[in-house]
Write a protein that holds these residues in place. Structure first.
Motif, PDB file in Angstrom:
ATOM      1  N   VAL A  40       0.890  -1.367  -0.191  1.00  0.00           N
ATOM      2  CA  VAL A  40      -0.100   0.781  -0.560  1.00  0.00           C
ATOM      3  C   VAL A  40       0.601   1.242  -0.454  1.00  0.00           C
ATOM      4  CG1 VAL A  40      -2.127   1.386   1.165  1.00  0.00           C
ATOM      5  CG2 VAL A  40      -1.910  -1.230   1.291  1.00  0.00           C
ATOM      6  N   TYR A  41       1.663   1.484   0.922  1.00  0.00           N
ATOM      7  CA  TYR A  41       2.941   2.243   0.708  1.00  0.00           C
ATOM      8  C   TYR A  41       3.786   2.692  -0.701  1.00  0.00           C
ATOM      9  CZ  TYR A  41       6.718   5.828   1.769  1.00  0.00           C
ATOM     10  OH  TYR A  41       7.470   6.263   2.227  1.00  0.00           O
ATOM     11  N   THR A  42       4.503   1.345  -0.966  1.00  0.00           N
ATOM     12  CA  THR A  42       4.778   2.072  -2.605  1.00  0.00           C
ATOM     13  C   THR A  42       3.770   2.033  -3.444  1.00  0.00           C
ATOM     14  OG1 THR A  42       5.969  -0.213  -1.453  1.00  0.00           O
ATOM     15  CG2 THR A  42       6.541   1.054  -4.469  1.00  0.00           C
ATOM     16  N   LEU A  43       2.575   1.575  -2.844  1.00  0.00           N
ATOM     17  CA  LEU A  43       1.805   1.976  -4.369  1.00  0.00           C
ATOM     18  C   LEU A  43       1.386   3.725  -4.029  1.00  0.00           C
ATOM     19  CD1 LEU A  43      -0.293  -1.276  -5.076  1.00  0.00           C
ATOM     20  CD2 LEU A  43       1.651   0.168  -6.315  1.00  0.00           C
ATOM     21  N   ARG A  51      -2.247   9.630   0.550  1.00  0.00           N
ATOM     22  CA  ARG A  51      -2.819   9.971   1.666  1.00  0.00           C
ATOM     23  C   ARG A  51      -3.824   8.514   0.999  1.00  0.00           C
ATOM     24  NH1 ARG A  51      -3.211  13.810   6.682  1.00  0.00           N
ATOM     25  NH2 ARG A  51      -3.276  11.571   7.916  1.00  0.00           N
ATOM     26  N   LYS A  52      -4.526   9.663   0.273  1.00  0.00           N
ATOM     27  CA  LYS A  52      -6.070   9.182   0.064  1.00  0.00           C
ATOM     28  C   LYS A  52      -6.012   8.279  -1.225  1.00  0.00           C
ATOM     29  CE  LYS A  52      -9.902  11.294  -3.252  1.00  0.00           C
ATOM     30  NZ  LYS A  52     -10.485  12.367  -4.284  1.00  0.00           N
ATOM     31  N   THR A  53      -5.087   7.801  -1.849  1.00  0.00           N
ATOM     32  CA  THR A  53      -4.456   6.612  -2.601  1.00  0.00           C
ATOM     33  C   THR A  53      -4.430   5.540  -1.364  1.00  0.00           C
ATOM     34  OG1 THR A  53      -3.763   7.858  -4.243  1.00  0.00           O
ATOM     35  CG2 THR A  53      -3.102   5.359  -4.030  1.00  0.00           C
ATOM     36  N   ALA A  54      -3.950   5.534   0.128  1.00  0.00           N
ATOM     37  CA  ALA A  54      -3.364   4.838   0.389  1.00  0.00           C
ATOM     38  C   ALA A  54      -5.212   4.700   0.660  1.00  0.00           C
ATOM     39  CB  ALA A  54      -2.895   5.307   1.482  1.00  0.00           C
ATOM     40  N   LEU A  55      -5.862   5.095   1.939  1.00  0.00           N
ATOM     41  CA  LEU A  55      -7.497   5.056   1.599  1.00  0.00           C
ATOM     42  C   LEU A  55      -8.141   3.908   1.006  1.00  0.00           C
ATOM     43  CD1 LEU A  55      -8.394   8.078   3.813  1.00  0.00           C
ATOM     44  CD2 LEU A  55      -7.897   6.023   5.018  1.00  0.00           C
ATOM     45  N   LYS A  56      -7.549   4.064  -0.220  1.00  0.00           N
ATOM     46  CA  LYS A  56      -8.563   3.582  -1.890  1.00  0.00           C
ATOM     47  C   LYS A  56      -7.791   2.072  -1.246  1.00  0.00           C
ATOM     48  CE  LYS A  56     -10.085   7.149  -4.623  1.00  0.00           C
ATOM     49  NZ  LYS A  56     -10.517   7.308  -5.930  1.00  0.00           N
ATOM     50  N   LEU A  57      -6.578   1.635  -1.401  1.00  0.00           N
ATOM     51  CA  LEU A  57      -5.836   0.687  -1.293  1.00  0.00           C
ATOM     52  C   LEU A  57      -6.161  -0.518   0.009  1.00  0.00           C
ATOM     53  CD1 LEU A  57      -2.196   1.465  -2.765  1.00  0.00           C
ATOM     54  CD2 LEU A  57      -4.084   0.512  -4.061  1.00  0.00           C
ATOM     55  N   LYS A  58      -6.564   0.271   0.917  1.00  0.00           N
ATOM     56  CA  LYS A  58      -6.743   0.192   1.396  1.00  0.00           C
ATOM     57  C   LYS A  58      -8.526  -0.709   1.751  1.00  0.00           C
ATOM     58  CE  LYS A  58      -3.346   1.833   4.817  1.00  0.00           C
ATOM     59  NZ  LYS A  58      -3.638   2.448   6.640  1.00  0.00           N
ATOM     60  N   LYS A  59      -8.918   0.426   1.143  1.00  0.00           N
ATOM     61  CA  LYS A  59     -10.876  -0.854   0.882  1.00  0.00           C
ATOM     62  C   LYS A  59     -10.460  -1.443  -0.523  1.00  0.00           C
ATOM     63  CE  LYS A  59     -14.888   0.944  -0.167  1.00  0.00           C
ATOM     64  NZ  LYS A  59     -16.109   1.812  -0.674  1.00  0.00           N
ATOM     65  N   LEU A  60      -9.523  -1.561  -0.760  1.00  0.00           N
ATOM     66  CA  LEU A  60      -9.883  -3.003  -2.224  1.00  0.00           C
ATOM     67  C   LEU A  60      -9.221  -3.770  -1.766  1.00  0.00           C
ATOM     68  CD1 LEU A  60      -9.507  -3.729  -4.908  1.00  0.00           C
ATOM     69  CD2 LEU A  60      -7.091  -2.675  -5.184  1.00  0.00           C
ATOM     70  N   TYR A  61      -8.002  -3.490  -0.542  1.00  0.00           N
ATOM     71  CA  TYR A  61      -7.816  -4.786  -0.173  1.00  0.00           C
ATOM     72  C   TYR A  61      -8.214  -5.564   0.747  1.00  0.00           C
ATOM     73  CZ  TYR A  61      -2.972  -5.524  -0.545  1.00  0.00           C
ATOM     74  OH  TYR A  61      -0.874  -6.194  -0.793  1.00  0.00           O
ATOM     75  N   TYR A  62      -9.359  -4.333   1.360  1.00  0.00           N
ATOM     76  CA  TYR A  62     -10.790  -5.271   2.553  1.00  0.00           C
ATOM     77  C   TYR A  62     -11.716  -5.654   1.473  1.00  0.00           C
ATOM     78  CZ  TYR A  62     -14.359  -5.355   6.264  1.00  0.00           C
ATOM     79  OH  TYR A  62     -15.412  -5.921   7.119  1.00  0.00           O
ATOM     80  N   GLN A  63     -11.921  -5.220   0.954  1.00  0.00           N
ATOM     81  CA  GLN A  63     -13.296  -5.951  -0.622  1.00  0.00           C
ATOM     82  C   GLN A  63     -12.479  -7.190  -1.127  1.00  0.00           C
ATOM     83  OE1 GLN A  63     -15.149  -2.664  -2.581  1.00  0.00           O
ATOM     84  NE2 GLN A  63     -16.623  -3.134  -1.938  1.00  0.00           N
ATOM     85  N   LEU A  64     -11.106  -7.410  -1.470  1.00  0.00           N
ATOM     86  CA  LEU A  64     -10.661  -8.356  -2.444  1.00  0.00           C
ATOM     87  C   LEU A  64     -10.706  -9.770  -0.869  1.00  0.00           C
ATOM     88  CD1 LEU A  64      -7.502  -7.283  -4.140  1.00  0.00           C
ATOM     89  CD2 LEU A  64      -9.959  -7.897  -4.611  1.00  0.00           C
TER      90      LEU A  64
END
Length: 167
Positions: A40-43, A51-64
């Motif tokens: 998440v940090y690297t992407l 910050r916004k991208t990290a939140l979106k990626l964390k949500k994506l991880y959760y949904q996956l």
């Protein structure tokens, strides 16, 4: 006979190809799960708004993760349904050997979209046909049709809960 052996070779090849692809996906999923924060940090650092991208990626991880739990639940359902279906067929004279393994193959193949149920049914159909002829084929085929019909009713319920839950 040459054509039949080629078909059998292609079926076995497709089966092992599918298994290897599933193993690759699981390996990558496990790696990304263990290294979630680093990924998440690297992407996120590659974007203009980390910050916004990290939140979106964390949500994506959760949904996956929720999707994966749904897929595992469906695979276990298919595994158990086919196993108990094969045991029920034994009561009607179609007693296939290795019921547990045939059901496990069907459950694992459930992870492959569209072709998974077909590939998962092939070993049981082949064994049923080889040992019990056309009657065995029809019995096993009917079992898989029933299991897939029930699964078609269950999938929307499980996946709706898996994909539309917010973290």
């Amino acid at each position: 006979l040459k054509g039949l052996s080629w078909i059998a070779f292609e079926a076995v090849s497709a089966f092992f190809n599918a298994i290897s692809q599933i193993l690759i996906v699981f390996t990558l999923a496990i790696f990304f799960s263990f290294e979630k924060e680093k990924v998440v940090y690297t992407l996120a650092t590659l974007s203009q708004n980390p910050r916004k991208t990290a939140l979106k990626l964390k949500k994506l991880y959760y949904q996956l993760w929720e999707w994966l739990k749904g897929q595992i639940l469906l695979g276990v359902f298919i595994w158990l349904a086919v196993y108990f279906g094969l045991r029920t067929l034994a009561l009607f004279g179609i007693n296939l050997e290795n019921k547990w393994t045939l059901a496990l193959i069907a459950g694992l193949m459930e992870f492959i979209p569209y072709l998974g149920p077909i590939l998962g049914s092939l070993p049981a159909l082949l064994v049923g046909t080889l040992f019990y002829g056309f009657t065995g084929f029809l019995g096993v085929w009917a079992l898989f049709v029933i299991v897939q019909q029930v699964e078609g009713w269950i999938v929307p319920i499980i996946m709706n809960k898996a994909l539309w839950v917010s973290p």
